[in-house]
Scaffold this motif. Structure first.
Motif, short mmCIF file in Angstrom:
data_model
loop_
_atom_site.label_atom_id
_atom_site.label_comp_id
_atom_site.label_asym_id
_atom_site.label_seq_id
_atom_site.Cartn_x
_atom_site.Cartn_y
_atom_site.Cartn_z
N UNK A 45 9.63 17.13 0.95
CA UNK A 45 8.97 17.43 0.05
C UNK A 45 7.53 16.48 0.03
N UNK A 46 6.37 17.10 -0.12
CA UNK A 46 4.89 16.49 0.16
C UNK A 46 4.51 16.15 -1.42
N UNK A 47 3.76 15.13 -1.28
CA UNK A 47 3.07 14.80 -2.59
C UNK A 47 1.66 15.19 -2.65
N UNK A 48 1.47 16.06 -3.65
CA UNK A 48 0.09 16.78 -3.67
C UNK A 48 -1.00 15.71 -4.03
N UNK A 58 5.07 19.39 -3.39
CA UNK A 58 5.39 20.87 -2.98
C UNK A 58 6.64 20.65 -2.07
N UNK A 59 7.62 21.57 -2.31
CA UNK A 59 8.93 21.33 -1.56
C UNK A 59 8.73 22.13 -0.35
N UNK A 60 8.75 21.53 0.90
CA UNK A 60 8.41 22.21 2.09
C UNK A 60 9.75 22.69 2.75
N UNK A 61 10.81 22.06 2.43
CA UNK A 61 12.02 22.21 3.01
C UNK A 61 13.45 22.06 2.15
N UNK A 115 -0.23 13.31 0.10
CA UNK A 115 0.24 13.88 1.33
C UNK A 115 1.36 13.54 1.78
N UNK A 116 1.96 12.32 1.18
CA UNK A 116 3.01 11.56 1.70
C UNK A 116 4.28 12.49 1.67
N UNK A 117 5.24 12.24 2.41
CA UNK A 117 6.47 12.94 2.53
C UNK A 117 7.74 12.20 1.70
N UNK A 157 0.91 -1.07 -0.05
CA UNK A 157 -0.01 -0.03 0.05
C UNK A 157 0.90 1.12 0.12
N UNK A 158 0.34 2.47 -0.56
CA UNK A 158 0.99 3.38 -0.68
C UNK A 158 1.71 4.14 0.96
N UNK A 159 2.89 4.35 1.06
CA UNK A 159 3.59 4.72 2.31
C UNK A 159 3.30 6.56 2.69
#
Length: 149
Positions: A146-149, A118-121, A77-79, A42-44
């Motif tokens: 980064x966060x997956x949109x 989305x690059x967070x840091x 929403x995963x990182x 399953x997706x992580x």
């Protein structure tokens, strides 16, 4: 992680817990659409790649394809946590020399954005701030969350 949680001194306990939690290690080929093939999971929530993709990819298009493939392993929403060397064209393991894809911060930001992250840091450490060594020709190090949109 311990610093983010507010207690840097608990790293040994965290390490013990993590080692006790790991059940197995899976082979991963970032060039496959399912990098864990034949295993399907399953997706992580989070994936971590340290000094990996730039060694596995020969050019920018194969790097983008590898990002697309590992992106499939993440839930929305995963990182994705990436760390590696900037500008490295080779690295040494003992006397053996291996080629490496030289990366820039600009390329990494563009490639992640193109994959709907989305690059967070982003943290970049210059070569001058890192202990000198002759095992690679890096210009600096990068750390990206980064966060997956």
């Amino acid at each position: 992680m311990c610093e983010l949680e507010g207690d840097r001194n608990k790293w040994a306990e965290k390490e013990r817990n993590l080692r006790g939690t790991i059940k197995c290690v899976l082979k991963c080929d970032v060039h496959k659409s399912n990098p864990l093939d034949p295993v399907v999971l399953p997706p992580a929530d989070c994936l971590v790649s340290l000094l990996c993709l730039e060694a596995a990819c020969k050019d920018h298009s194969s790097y983008r394809a590898a990002l697309r493939n590992i992106n499939s392993l993440l839930k929305p929403g995963g990182h994705l946590v990436l760390s590696g060397d900037l500008g490295t064209s080779f690295y040494m393991v003992g006397p053996k020399k291996f080629s490496c894809l030289p990366l820039t911060e600009e390329f990494l930001r563009e490639a992640l954005s193109a994959m709907s992250f989305t690059v967070d840091t982003v943290e970049v450490v210059s070569q001058a701030d890192v202990a000198q060594h002759d095992i690679c020709d890096f210009s600096g190090m990068y750390f990206i969350v980064a966060r997956k949109n």
